[in-house]
Design an enzyme around this catalytic site. Structure first.
Site, PDB file in Angstrom:
ATOM      1  N   GLU A   1     -10.117  -4.977   3.355  1.00 35.70           N
ATOM      2  CA  GLU A   1     -10.513  -6.357   3.335  1.00 35.70           C
ATOM      3  C   GLU A   1     -11.821  -6.411   2.918  1.00 35.70           C
ATOM      4  O   GLU A   1     -12.831  -5.904   3.265  1.00 35.70           O
ATOM      5  CB  GLU A   1     -10.350  -6.808   5.074  1.00 35.70           C
ATOM      6  CG  GLU A   1      -9.186  -7.005   5.550  1.00 35.70           C
ATOM      7  CD  GLU A   1      -9.203  -7.259   7.227  1.00 35.70           C
ATOM      8  OE1 GLU A   1      -8.191  -7.715   7.485  1.00 35.70           O
ATOM      9  OE2 GLU A   1     -10.112  -6.715   7.737  1.00 35.70           O
TER      10      GLU A   1
ATOM     11  N   ASN B   1      -7.218  -7.262  11.995  1.00 31.00           N
ATOM     12  CA  ASN B   1      -7.413  -6.921  13.629  1.00 31.00           C
ATOM     13  C   ASN B   1      -7.490  -8.048  14.380  1.00 31.00           C
ATOM     14  O   ASN B   1      -7.098  -7.819  15.427  1.00 31.00           O
ATOM     15  CB  ASN B   1      -8.738  -6.368  13.480  1.00 31.00           C
ATOM     16  CG  ASN B   1      -8.803  -4.779  13.249  1.00 31.00           C
ATOM     17  OD1 ASN B   1      -7.652  -4.016  13.383  1.00 31.00           O
ATOM     18  ND2 ASN B   1     -10.002  -3.883  13.069  1.00 31.00           N
TER      19      ASN B   1
HETATM   20  N1  CAA Z   1      -5.405  11.579   6.552  1.00 28.77           N
HETATM   21  C1  CAA Z   1      -3.884  11.887   6.955  1.00 28.77           C
HETATM   22  N2  CAA Z   1      -3.135  12.163   5.955  1.00 28.77           N
HETATM   23  C2  CAA Z   1      -3.547  12.276   4.742  1.00 28.77           C
HETATM   24  C3  CAA Z   1      -5.010  12.091   4.442  1.00 28.77           C
HETATM   25  C4  CAA Z   1      -5.861  11.321   5.268  1.00 28.77           C
HETATM   26  N3  CAA Z   1      -6.981  11.255   5.390  1.00 28.77           N
HETATM   27  N4  CAA Z   1      -5.059  11.978   3.026  1.00 28.77           N
HETATM   28  C5  CAA Z   1      -3.969  12.560   2.479  1.00 28.77           C
HETATM   29  N5  CAA Z   1      -3.077  12.864   3.514  1.00 28.77           N
HETATM   30  C6  CAA Z   1      -1.612  13.060   3.155  1.00 28.77           C
HETATM   31  C7  CAA Z   1      -1.340  14.428   3.926  1.00 28.77           C
HETATM   32  O1  CAA Z   1      -1.631  15.435   3.552  1.00 28.77           O
HETATM   33  C8  CAA Z   1       0.031  14.267   4.557  1.00 28.77           C
HETATM   34  O2  CAA Z   1       0.775  15.188   3.702  1.00 28.77           O
HETATM   35  P1  CAA Z   1       1.278  16.454   4.483  1.00 28.77           P
HETATM   36  O3  CAA Z   1       1.899  16.111   6.141  1.00 28.77           O
HETATM   37  O4  CAA Z   1       2.372  16.977   3.571  1.00 28.77           O
HETATM   38  O5  CAA Z   1       0.112  17.484   4.653  1.00 28.77           O
HETATM   39  C9  CAA Z   1       0.482  12.812   4.112  1.00 28.77           C
HETATM   40  O6  CAA Z   1      -0.808  12.306   3.546  1.00 28.77           O
HETATM   41  C10 CAA Z   1       0.924  11.969   5.080  1.00 28.77           C
HETATM   42  O7  CAA Z   1       2.042  11.481   4.747  1.00 28.77           O
HETATM   43  P2  CAA Z   1       3.272  11.275   5.491  1.00 28.77           P
HETATM   44  O8  CAA Z   1       4.524  11.620   4.775  1.00 28.77           O
HETATM   45  O9  CAA Z   1       3.076  11.812   6.865  1.00 28.77           O
HETATM   46  O10 CAA Z   1       2.935   9.745   5.525  1.00 28.77           O
HETATM   47  P3  CAA Z   1       4.058   8.763   6.319  1.00 28.77           P
HETATM   48  O11 CAA Z   1       4.852   8.287   5.373  1.00 28.77           O
HETATM   49  O12 CAA Z   1       4.459   9.366   7.593  1.00 28.77           O
HETATM   50  O13 CAA Z   1       2.769   7.547   6.560  1.00 28.77           O
HETATM   51  C11 CAA Z   1       1.216   6.383   7.619  1.00 28.77           C
HETATM   52  C12 CAA Z   1       1.618   7.815   7.383  1.00 28.77           C
HETATM   53  C13 CAA Z   1       0.642   5.941   6.276  1.00 28.77           C
HETATM   54  C14 CAA Z   1       0.001   6.713   8.524  1.00 28.77           C
HETATM   55  C15 CAA Z   1       2.180   5.504   8.151  1.00 28.77           C
HETATM   56  O14 CAA Z   1       2.658   6.213   9.350  1.00 28.77           O
HETATM   57  C16 CAA Z   1       1.546   4.214   8.369  1.00 28.77           C
HETATM   58  O15 CAA Z   1       1.475   3.334   7.727  1.00 28.77           O
HETATM   59  N6  CAA Z   1       1.390   4.103   9.764  1.00 28.77           N
HETATM   60  C17 CAA Z   1       0.503   2.919  10.096  1.00 28.77           C
HETATM   61  C18 CAA Z   1      -1.156   3.008  10.211  1.00 28.77           C
HETATM   62  C19 CAA Z   1      -1.748   1.663  10.489  1.00 28.77           C
HETATM   63  O16 CAA Z   1      -1.194   0.821  10.879  1.00 28.77           O
HETATM   64  N7  CAA Z   1      -3.092   1.927  10.427  1.00 28.77           N
HETATM   65  C20 CAA Z   1      -4.044   0.885  10.586  1.00 28.77           C
HETATM   66  C21 CAA Z   1      -4.789   1.145  11.787  1.00 28.77           C
HETATM   67  S1  CAA Z   1      -5.764  -0.173  12.496  1.00 28.77           S
HETATM   68  C22 CAA Z   1      -7.239   0.107  11.600  1.00 28.77           C
HETATM   69  O17 CAA Z   1      -7.234   0.904  10.917  1.00 28.77           O
HETATM   70  C23 CAA Z   1      -7.934  -1.198  11.728  1.00 28.77           C
HETATM   71  C24 CAA Z   1      -9.109  -0.653  12.511  1.00 28.77           C
HETATM   72  O18 CAA Z   1     -10.261  -1.115  12.402  1.00 28.77           O
HETATM   73  C25 CAA Z   1      -9.122   0.195  13.818  1.00 28.77           C
END
Ligand code: CAA
Length: 286
Positions: free
Chosen positions: A154, A192
């Site tokens: 954003e 948010n």
């Molecule tokens: N953190 C985690 N994983 C990372 C990363 C990082 N910084 N950088 C790269 N990666 C990689 C990892 O290595 C992981 O691969 P491995 O497990 O093989 O090592 C991979 O990315 C994760 O891939 P996944 O296949 O597990 O991904 P997924 O398809 O399960 O998607 C997700 C994960 C994108 C988090 C998904 O579950 C999703 O969209 N979740 C919702 C998240 C969301 O809504 N976030 C917003 C929160 S609110 C917010 O942030 C606002 C605030 O102000 C508080």
């Protein structure tokens, strides 16, 4: 003519700051990451290195590109080392006084045409900008957790943000592979403002419907198409962070749905903060 953004400072290398630094170096930009101790800086660099190594292992990145990206990370504990940055993205602790102090100092340190951005999720960008002598060069750049995986940023303007600064922040987010949206500085901005009360409703329904976190998560994943359930998500974001954002929105808007549910407050008091402490709604091994 907007100054080209070649070097980016990131202040605070916790989960969000390290993720933002990762996005920048993967996008080909030099980063100077600033943390309060060398140890915390090293920890963030290790985290970035770990995720980039995983990308190589999975065949999504060449080893040489990984090494080049890591070569673009520089660490410091001195804010003064950010002096040559074209853009500084602050991802420090979510406390208005802390951020205002940082911005006042950054304002004195960086060049006159540098842009100062805050990654705040629930505080007022306008109030942060007011701590500087250059509120027209201050903008919100709100990344989502986990920053390297979530496409959205954003781009938040105050009444004083210059068009050129707003456009430069938007263009920069696109350049490093993100999907930016534009909005004005209002409590919770766009996502948010909607997501926090929704997650609070999810927590309240646990008690109202006497549903387990597992079943609620299944419900929202399989009935509403969420990529992860609300309890998993609050655990990922951090229960303390979610409460803090809820309190900030409640203070600004006075809508009861914004207030943190007592169940979450009790969890935080007990030290159950989600993934980072090993337990929240669920328990975690790492
Ligand atoms: N953190 C985690 N994983 C990372 C990363 C990082 N910084 N950088 C790269 N990666 C990689 C990892 O290595 C992981 O691969 P491995 O497990 O093989 O090592 C991979 O990315 C994760 O891939 P996944 O296949 O597990 O991904 P997924 O398809 O399960 O998607 C997700 C994960 C994108 C988090 C998904 O579950 C999703 O969209 N979740 C919702 C998240 C969301 O809504 N976030 C917003 C929160 S609110 C917010 O942030 C606002 C605030 O102000 C508080």
């Amino acid at each position: 003519m907007a100054r080209e953004i070649r070097k980016v400072g990131v202040v605070g290398l916790g989960t969000m700051g390290a993720g933002i630094a990762q996005v920048c170096v993967q996008g080909g930009v030099e980063v100077v990451g600033c943390e309060v101790s060398a140890e915390l800086g090293e920890r963030a660099a290790e985290r970035i290195g770990h995720f980039l190594t995983r990308a190589v292992e999975k065949g999504r990145m060449e080893q040489a590109d990984r090494d080049a990206a890591m070569g673009r990370v520089r660490l410091t504990t001195e804010l003064g080392d950010l002096a040559g940055c074209d853009l500084v993205i602050e991802a420090a602790f979510e406390d208005l006084d802390v951020k205002r102090e940082l911005f006042a100092e950054l304002d004195r340190l960086v060049g006159d045409d540098a842009i100062l951005a805050t990654n705040t999720s629930a505080l007022s960008v306008t109030e942060i900008a007011a701590a500087t002598e250059r509120p027209e060069r201050v903008v919100g750049m709100h990344f989502f957790n986990p920053a390297p995986l979530m496409a959205l940023v954003e781009i938040v303007r105050t009444e004083l943000t210059a068009d050129e600064v707003f456009d430069a922040a938007y263009a920069f987010a696109e350049r490093v592979g993100k999907t930016p949206i534009r909005c004005h500085d209002t409590p919770g901005f766009v996502v948010n403002r909607v997501l926090i009360p929704l997650l609070n409703d999810c927590v309240r329904v646990l008690d109202e419907a006497r549903v387990t976190p597992e079943d609620l998560d299944k419900g929202m994943k399989h009935g509403a198409g969420w990529p992860m359930g609300p309890c998993e998500l609050v655990d990922l974001v951090g229960i303390d962070i979610h409460i803090h954002a809820s309190e900030a929105l409640y203070a600004a808007l006075r809508e009861p749905r914004m207030a943190p549910p007592p169940r979450l407050v009790r969890m935080a008091q007990a030290g159950l903060l989600g993934r980072k402490t090993g337990s929240g709604f669920y328990t975690y091994d790492e």
